[in-house]
Design a protein around this motif. Sequence first.
Motif, short mmCIF file in Angstrom:
data_model
loop_
_atom_site.label_atom_id
_atom_site.label_comp_id
_atom_site.label_asym_id
_atom_site.label_seq_id
_atom_site.Cartn_x
_atom_site.Cartn_y
_atom_site.Cartn_z
N ALA A 293 10.50 -0.42 -12.03
CA ALA A 293 10.81 0.10 -10.69
C ALA A 293 10.01 -0.62 -9.61
CB ALA A 293 10.53 1.60 -10.64
N THR A 294 8.75 -0.95 -9.92
CA THR A 294 7.92 -1.66 -8.95
C THR A 294 8.44 -3.06 -8.69
OG1 THR A 294 5.99 -0.38 -9.67
CG2 THR A 294 5.57 -2.41 -8.44
N LEU A 295 8.83 -3.76 -9.74
CA LEU A 295 9.38 -5.11 -9.57
C LEU A 295 10.70 -5.07 -8.80
CD1 LEU A 295 8.63 -6.65 -13.08
CD2 LEU A 295 7.46 -7.11 -10.93
N ARG A 296 11.51 -4.05 -9.07
CA ARG A 296 12.78 -3.92 -8.34
C ARG A 296 12.53 -3.68 -6.85
NH1 ARG A 296 14.57 0.36 -10.62
NH2 ARG A 296 15.50 -0.69 -12.40
N LEU B 249 0.82 -1.21 0.00
CA LEU B 249 0.00 0.00 0.00
C LEU B 249 0.86 1.26 0.00
CD1 LEU B 249 -2.82 -1.01 2.50
CD2 LEU B 249 -2.97 -0.87 0.01
N HIS B 250 1.97 1.22 0.75
CA HIS B 250 2.89 2.36 0.73
C HIS B 250 3.49 2.54 -0.67
CE1 HIS B 250 2.99 3.84 4.80
NE2 HIS B 250 3.13 2.62 5.29
N ARG B 251 3.85 1.43 -1.31
CA ARG B 251 4.39 1.52 -2.66
C ARG B 251 3.36 2.05 -3.64
NH1 ARG B 251 9.83 1.41 -2.18
NH2 ARG B 251 10.54 -0.36 -0.93
N PHE B 252 2.11 1.64 -3.44
CA PHE B 252 1.05 2.10 -4.34
C PHE B 252 0.90 3.60 -4.28
CE2 PHE B 252 -3.41 3.02 -5.31
CZ PHE B 252 -3.52 2.43 -6.56
N GLU B 253 1.06 4.17 -3.07
CA GLU B 253 0.96 5.61 -2.93
C GLU B 253 2.08 6.34 -3.68
OE1 GLU B 253 1.02 6.24 1.25
OE2 GLU B 253 -1.12 5.83 1.51
N ARG B 254 3.21 5.64 -3.92
CA ARG B 254 4.35 6.26 -4.56
C ARG B 254 4.34 6.10 -6.08
NH1 ARG B 254 8.80 3.90 -3.89
NH2 ARG B 254 10.13 5.73 -4.26
N LEU B 255 3.34 5.40 -6.64
CA LEU B 255 3.35 5.15 -8.07
C LEU B 255 3.31 6.46 -8.87
CD1 LEU B 255 1.05 2.03 -8.55
CD2 LEU B 255 3.54 2.17 -8.68
N GLY B 256 2.51 7.41 -8.41
CA GLY B 256 2.44 8.68 -9.12
C GLY B 256 3.78 9.40 -9.14
N SER C 78 6.17 3.92 -22.57
CA SER C 78 7.54 3.90 -22.03
C SER C 78 7.54 4.22 -20.54
CB SER C 78 8.41 4.91 -22.79
OG SER C 78 8.48 4.60 -24.16
N VAL C 79 6.74 5.21 -20.14
CA VAL C 79 6.67 5.57 -18.72
C VAL C 79 6.06 4.42 -17.91
CG1 VAL C 79 5.58 7.12 -17.06
CG2 VAL C 79 6.60 8.04 -19.15
N VAL D 112 6.76 7.95 -8.89
CA VAL D 112 7.66 7.19 -9.77
C VAL D 112 7.38 7.50 -11.23
CG1 VAL D 112 8.31 4.86 -10.50
CG2 VAL D 112 7.98 5.35 -8.08
N ALA D 113 6.10 7.57 -11.60
CA ALA D 113 5.75 7.90 -12.99
C ALA D 113 6.22 9.30 -13.36
CB ALA D 113 4.24 7.78 -13.18
N GLU D 114 6.08 10.25 -12.44
CA GLU D 114 6.54 11.62 -12.70
C GLU D 114 8.05 11.67 -12.88
OE1 GLU D 114 6.45 16.02 -10.53
OE2 GLU D 114 5.33 14.32 -9.70
N GLN D 115 8.79 10.92 -12.05
CA GLN D 115 10.24 10.88 -12.17
C GLN D 115 10.66 10.24 -13.48
OE1 GLN D 115 11.35 8.80 -8.60
NE2 GLN D 115 11.39 10.65 -7.36
N ALA D 116 9.97 9.18 -13.90
CA ALA D 116 10.30 8.53 -15.16
C ALA D 116 10.05 9.47 -16.34
CB ALA D 116 9.48 7.24 -15.32
N ALA D 117 8.94 10.19 -16.32
CA ALA D 117 8.64 11.13 -17.40
C ALA D 117 9.65 12.26 -17.44
CB ALA D 117 7.22 11.68 -17.22
N ARG D 118 10.05 12.77 -16.27
CA ARG D 118 11.04 13.84 -16.22
C ARG D 118 12.40 13.36 -16.73
NH1 ARG D 118 11.08 14.69 -11.07
NH2 ARG D 118 9.21 16.00 -11.11
N SER D 119 12.74 12.11 -16.40
CA SER D 119 14.00 11.55 -16.87
C SER D 119 14.03 11.43 -18.39
CB SER D 119 14.23 10.18 -16.22
OG SER D 119 15.39 9.57 -16.72
N ARG D 120 12.92 11.02 -18.99
CA ARG D 120 12.86 10.91 -20.45
C ARG D 120 12.96 12.29 -21.11
NH1 ARG D 120 11.41 6.61 -23.17
NH2 ARG D 120 10.34 7.89 -24.74
#
Length: 232
Positions: free
Chosen positions: A176-179, A131-138, A168-169, A140-148
Amino acid sequence: MTGVLGRTNPLVLAALGLLGLVASLAVRDLVTAGVTLGAYVLLGVLLLPRGAGPAARWLAVVVAGLSVAWSAWLLGGRDPVVALVAGLRIAVLALPGVAVAPLIEPSALADQLGQRLRLPARFVVGLAAALHRFERLGLVAEQAARSRRSRGLGPGRGPFEQARHGASVTYAVLVATLRDATSMSVAMDARGFAVTHARTWAEPAPWTRVDGAVLALGVAVAVLPFAVAALA
């Protein structure tokens, strides 16, 4: 957090969400649906903390109700009453869970599940971590988009470029979730969750009179549509 529900046991909040399913079973006519939704609105105004959770979550209930009403209208002989009752039944089902979901704190919920319901510690801690990881999905997606974008791989203006960027995002979030899941599994095994059966808990899991009163009120509201349907 102000508001009675903001101070309520997360186990009770989860029960309130499930009681919405019970209440929806009795919604067979407009009167029952109207009375039940009226009770929901009244209790929401009195008990819900202000500004708790994104306002867009209410839009999800509206969209779900309208889509079901549209389907019922098409498949139910194009009867507007049948369609309206079907849409309101979805609202009765979904509103309690949507209302209380932002108030449930994963760690507090895990304490209640482990200490009150005596569920296995491995399952409880894994659920809290998920549940804590689920809260961080947004995030993580924002960081992935910024990185691209920083590498010159941002989305174009066309629909295909937007879809490619979204895919891609999404793939980056999945990796990242699997890691993170692998790291969490290794950490849990290192702490003996695979073999140890008796564990201590860092925080208490209290049950107050307010928790009992809120649960009783939730049961009463779940029973309300059955009473209304019986009297109608």
